[in-house]
Design an enzyme around this catalytic site. Structure first.
Site, PDB file in Angstrom:
ATOM      1  N   ARG A  19      -2.290  -5.744  -8.259  1.00  0.00           N
ATOM      2  CA  ARG A  19      -1.168  -6.642  -8.010  1.00  0.00           C
ATOM      3  C   ARG A  19      -1.035  -7.687  -9.114  1.00  0.00           C
ATOM      4  NH1 ARG A  19      -3.177  -7.920  -2.196  1.00  0.00           N
ATOM      5  NH2 ARG A  19      -4.956  -7.949  -3.574  1.00  0.00           N
ATOM      6  N   SER A  75      -2.912  -7.680   2.813  1.00  0.00           N
ATOM      7  CA  SER A  75      -3.202  -7.547   4.245  1.00  0.00           C
ATOM      8  C   SER A  75      -3.605  -8.900   4.819  1.00  0.00           C
ATOM      9  CB  SER A  75      -4.355  -6.555   4.461  1.00  0.00           C
ATOM     10  OG  SER A  75      -3.981  -5.280   4.032  1.00  0.00           O
ATOM     11  N   LYS A  88     -17.201  -6.469   6.261  1.00  0.00           N
ATOM     12  CA  LYS A  88     -15.963  -7.209   5.939  1.00  0.00           C
ATOM     13  C   LYS A  88     -15.302  -7.782   7.188  1.00  0.00           C
ATOM     14  CE  LYS A  88     -14.107  -5.648   1.548  1.00  0.00           C
ATOM     15  NZ  LYS A  88     -12.898  -5.105   0.893  1.00  0.00           N
ATOM     16  N   HIS A 109       0.846  -1.205   0.000  1.00  0.00           N
ATOM     17  CA  HIS A 109       0.000   0.000   0.000  1.00  0.00           C
ATOM     18  C   HIS A 109       0.879   1.252   0.000  1.00  0.00           C
ATOM     19  CE1 HIS A 109      -3.109  -2.637   2.219  1.00  0.00           C
ATOM     20  NE2 HIS A 109      -3.582  -2.433   1.015  1.00  0.00           N
TER      21      HIS A 109
HETATM   22  O1  PNS Z   1      -8.789  -2.653   0.101  1.00  0.00           O
HETATM   23  P1  PNS Z   1     -10.086  -3.015  -0.536  1.00  0.00           P
HETATM   24  O2  PNS Z   1     -10.742  -4.127   0.218  1.00  0.00           O
HETATM   25  O3  PNS Z   1      -9.960  -3.290  -1.998  1.00  0.00           O
HETATM   26  O4  PNS Z   1     -11.001  -1.695  -0.348  1.00  0.00           O
HETATM   27  C1  PNS Z   1     -12.320  -1.762  -0.617  1.00  0.00           C
HETATM   28  C2  PNS Z   1     -13.026  -0.394  -0.665  1.00  0.00           C
HETATM   29  C3  PNS Z   1     -13.162   0.232   0.710  1.00  0.00           C
HETATM   30  C4  PNS Z   1     -12.283   0.540  -1.577  1.00  0.00           C
HETATM   31  C5  PNS Z   1     -14.398  -0.770  -1.274  1.00  0.00           C
HETATM   32  O5  PNS Z   1     -14.974  -1.766  -0.488  1.00  0.00           O
HETATM   33  C6  PNS Z   1     -15.341   0.407  -1.397  1.00  0.00           C
HETATM   34  O6  PNS Z   1     -15.200   1.210  -2.302  1.00  0.00           O
HETATM   35  N1  PNS Z   1     -16.340   0.448  -0.492  1.00  0.00           N
HETATM   36  C7  PNS Z   1     -17.364   1.460  -0.492  1.00  0.00           C
HETATM   37  C8  PNS Z   1     -18.688   0.916  -1.045  1.00  0.00           C
HETATM   38  C9  PNS Z   1     -18.793   1.144  -2.526  1.00  0.00           C
HETATM   39  O7  PNS Z   1     -18.786   2.270  -2.994  1.00  0.00           O
HETATM   40  N2  PNS Z   1     -18.816   0.032  -3.322  1.00  0.00           N
HETATM   41  C10 PNS Z   1     -18.802   0.116  -4.762  1.00  0.00           C
HETATM   42  C11 PNS Z   1     -20.148   0.051  -5.404  1.00  0.00           C
HETATM   43  S1  PNS Z   1     -21.005  -1.438  -5.049  1.00  0.00           S
END
Ligand code: PNS
Length: 161
Positions: free
Chosen positions: A90, A128, A41, A17
């Site tokens: 990645r 993570s 989550k 990150h």
């Molecule tokens: O590190 P990650 O798990 O890829 O991060 C996920 C994150 C927080 C970026 C993602 O879950 C997110 O954007 N959540 C907010 C909800 C949302 O807008 N979802 C997309 C439309 S369904």
């Protein structure tokens, strides 16, 4: 002035990150690293803890803002008047999910652009989840997470034992 948001779970922040954060900070005027407050989550660290771990890891970079958000990413992007969402890729395995997220966000607001930065090869295997798996089993997480948060992660699992 281009404002970029790098959203993620950061549960916890890894060196992968940080690599994306440092590189993203070079291509935008203002970078906001935003921790998604997604309790479904079932994160190991609370949102506040994840924000604090990022603050520790980025204590030398006061130009980078650390924040958190609940609800939809596009609403947060609009609230912060941001121009771009930055995501790290990645491997091919990340692509399908990130492609869907980028298109869903664009469906909700056509003005929102997602920029993908390809991970450095050194961190292509890092996640993570892998860090948590190692720490849970007393493995060595040196070099995988910023040194200044290593003990906090290991202690989290000691407390849970
Ligand atoms: O590190 P990650 O798990 O890829 O991060 C996920 C994150 C927080 C970026 C993602 O879950 C997110 O954007 N959540 C907010 C909800 C949302 O807008 N979802 C997309 C439309 S369904």
């Amino acid at each position: 002035m281009k404002i970029c948001i790098y959203p993620g779970s950061f549960d916890p922040v890894t060196c992968g990150h940080l690599d994306i954060i440092y590189r993203a900070s070079k291509i935008c005027d203002k970078l906001i690293v935003a921790v998604g407050n997604n309790e479904s989550k079932k994160p190991l660290f609370t949102t506040e803890e994840r924000v604090n771990l990022l603050k520790l890891a980025l204590k030398d970079r006061p130009d980078i803002e650390i924040d958190s958000f609940s609800g939809l990413l596009i609403d947060y992007v609009k609230k912060r008047n941001a121009d771009f969402v930055i995501k790290g890729l990645r491997a091919l395995s990340d692509f399908e999910y990130e492609f869907q997220m980028a298109l869903l966000n664009k469906n909700q607001d056509p003005n929102i652009e997602t920029l993908f930065l390809v991970t450095s090869i050194n961190y292509s295997y890092l996640s993570s989840s892998a860090v948590k798996e190692l720490a849970r089993n007393k493995g060595n997480i040196d070099g995988l997470v910023p040194d200044c948060i290593k003990d906090i992660i290991m202690k989290k699992f000691e407390d849970k034992r």
